[in-house]
Motif scaffolding. Structure first.
Motif, PDB file in Angstrom:
ATOM      1  N   GLU A  88       0.842  -1.210   0.000  1.00  0.00           N
ATOM      2  CA  GLU A  88       0.000   0.000   0.000  1.00  0.00           C
ATOM      3  C   GLU A  88       0.875   1.257   0.000  1.00  0.00           C
ATOM      4  OE1 GLU A  88      -3.669  -2.295   2.212  1.00  0.00           O
ATOM      5  OE2 GLU A  88      -2.250  -1.146   3.399  1.00  0.00           O
ATOM      6  N   ALA A  89       1.984   1.192   0.719  1.00  0.00           N
ATOM      7  CA  ALA A  89       2.892   2.341   0.737  1.00  0.00           C
ATOM      8  C   ALA A  89       3.518   2.536  -0.642  1.00  0.00           C
ATOM      9  CB  ALA A  89       3.984   2.128   1.794  1.00  0.00           C
ATOM     10  N   ALA A  90       3.831   1.431  -1.315  1.00  0.00           N
ATOM     11  CA  ALA A  90       4.426   1.525  -2.664  1.00  0.00           C
ATOM     12  C   ALA A  90       3.440   2.192  -3.621  1.00  0.00           C
ATOM     13  CB  ALA A  90       4.809   0.131  -3.165  1.00  0.00           C
ATOM     14  N   VAL A  91       2.166   1.811  -3.523  1.00  0.00           N
ATOM     15  CA  VAL A  91       1.147   2.431  -4.391  1.00  0.00           C
ATOM     16  C   VAL A  91       1.053   3.928  -4.081  1.00  0.00           C
ATOM     17  CG1 VAL A  91      -1.341   2.517  -4.888  1.00  0.00           C
ATOM     18  CG2 VAL A  91      -0.175   0.299  -4.743  1.00  0.00           C
ATOM     19  N   GLY A  92       1.069   4.274  -2.803  1.00  0.00           N
ATOM     20  CA  GLY A  92       1.004   5.682  -2.407  1.00  0.00           C
ATOM     21  C   GLY A  92       2.168   6.480  -2.996  1.00  0.00           C
ATOM     22  N   ARG A  93       3.362   5.879  -2.969  1.00  0.00           N
ATOM     23  CA  ARG A  93       4.539   6.600  -3.477  1.00  0.00           C
ATOM     24  C   ARG A  93       4.464   6.818  -4.992  1.00  0.00           C
ATOM     25  NH1 ARG A  93       9.199   3.380  -1.612  1.00  0.00           N
ATOM     26  NH2 ARG A  93       7.747   2.502  -0.118  1.00  0.00           N
ATOM     27  N   VAL A  94       3.950   5.801  -5.684  1.00  0.00           N
ATOM     28  CA  VAL A  94       3.812   5.902  -7.130  1.00  0.00           C
ATOM     29  C   VAL A  94       2.826   7.024  -7.495  1.00  0.00           C
ATOM     30  CG1 VAL A  94       2.788   4.654  -9.080  1.00  0.00           C
ATOM     31  CG2 VAL A  94       4.490   3.531  -7.642  1.00  0.00           C
TER      32      VAL A  94
END
Ligand code: NAD
Length: 359
Positions: free
Chosen positions: A319-325
């Motif tokens: 979820e954090a990776a999606v947020g960063r993208v």
């Protein structure tokens, strides 16, 4: 213990977004998750290969899996199949029925970066994070008797809205436990001012409440809940309701987020086994073009890790990776504001994997 995941790509954009989920699962494995992934056919693709939308082999694998990840099923190619029991959607219904998936989890979550995609004012929805827990296998959609018949010289249509205490209790427990894992607020939605079945619903929720002292239980009539969802949606944390009210409210809540391409969902049974899938369908209008948004599918992986496999840290990392993208401004066409540059399905997958790899 190795988690056995069954991946069912399905039809339309299903295989394109499932490919990104498969890459993500591979990355999770490399990051230390003990997982094995198997694929099988369901829906129209299964009909084309085996003449049925849910082959026995697929059902058998589904029964044995720790969790199931589904892309989407259906499309115009199969809409002309005369035998309704062979239509792609029956594959999905067959899985739900055979696995006893009674608890439908429909999150409506809006990444702050996408607040302008909502039809509501950004300040009303930025950071929205609601979980609707919908009973999926009972209520008026399944109650007997039902039908259309002749009475006193005219046709009458009728359905039965019925819930047993045990059905209410098991969905209630899913919802209370969900609230414990989240913001500890549970709103039970009913129509107890008119319908006896929901008077019982309310009574059972009240009876369960003392077992979850850390959860604040409230009740709301469904008409008011519909109003509050569009007036002040951030007041909700977890909402629990029956099949029909949940069907309607979860679609309304999903739309508050502006893009159906971002929303995962889950259906759970009594053992905690679950089927995870994006809220959207097979999007035949854009299938095969490498432009579908893979994020709902990738977030379905995170949801599966959290709710069926108890791998919370890995779920948070996705979820954090999606947020960063999203912070970096990457958008597929469905979530792009006018004038923004867009990326393809595979490019979005690449970006999430790169962000995930950074930890
Ligand atoms: P849909 O969700 O497939 O598409 C609605 C609109 O949203 C389309 O314009 C589509 O291009 C867009 N869209 C959907 N997902 C997207 C994504 N990931 N990225 C970008 N855009 C996306 O709904 P529909 O058109 O009503 O149904 C199409 C087919 O899907 C039908 O055969 C229907 O029966 C089936 N369906 C399957 C499921 C499921 O498998 N769970 C759910 C709903 C519909």
């Amino acid at each position: 213990m190795t988690h056995n995941v069954l991946l069912l790509p399905g039809d339309g954009i299903g295989p394109e977004i499932a490919a990104q989920a498969a890459r993500l699962l591979d990355a999770c494995q490399k990051a230390g998750l003990d997982i094995s992934v198997e694929e099988a056919l369901v829906g129209g693709s299964a009909y084309d290969a085996h003449g049925v939308p849910l082959p026995d082999a697929t059902l058998e694998k589904a029964r044995k899996a720790s969790a199931i990840l589904l892309g989407a099923v259906g499309g115009p190619k199969w809409d002309k199949i005369d035998d309704l029991s062979k239509r792609p959607e029956k594959g999905l219904l067959g899985l739900r029925k055979n696995l006893g998936l009674f608890g439908n989890l429909r999150p409506a979550m809006l990444y702050p970066q996408l607040a302008s995609a909502s039809s509501l004012k950004p300040e009303l929805v930025a950071g929205l994070d609601i979980m609707i827990v919908r009973e999926l296998t009972g209520g008026i959609y399944f109650g007997q008797p039902r039908g259309i018949e002749e009475r006193n010289g005219e046709r009458v249509g009728f359905n039965t809205y019925v819930y047993s205490e045990s059905e209410i209790e098991r969905i209630g427990r899913v919802a209370f436990e969900m609230a414990q894992k989240r913001g500890k607020k549970l709103c039970s939605v009913d129509k107890a001012n008119v319908l006896e079945v929901t008077i019982l619903w309310r009574e059972v929720m009240e009876r369960l409440a003392p077992e979850y002292p850390d959860v604040e239980l409230s009740h709301m009539y469904v008409d008011n809940a519909a109003m509050q969802l569009v007036r002040a949606p951030k007041q909700f944390d977890v909402v629990v309701t029956g099949n029909m009210f949940g069907d309607i409210l979860s679609d309304a809540a999903a739309m508050l987020t502006g893009s159906i391409g971002m929303l995962p969902s889950a259906s759970l049974n009594e053992t905690g086994q679950g089927m995870y899938e994006p809220c959207h369908g097979s999007a035949p209008d854009i299938a095969g073009q490498n432009i579908a948004n893979p994020l709902a599918m990738m977030l379905s992986v995170a949801m599966m890790l959290r709710y069926s496999l108890n791998e919370t840290a890995m779920a948070e990392r996705i979820e954090a990776a999606v947020g960063r993208v999203l912070d970096d401004g990457l958008r597929t066409a469905d979530i792009a504001s006018p004038g923004m540059q867009t990326v393809s399905t595979v490019e979005m997958g690449d970006a999430v994997l790169a962000a995930f790899a950074q930890g």
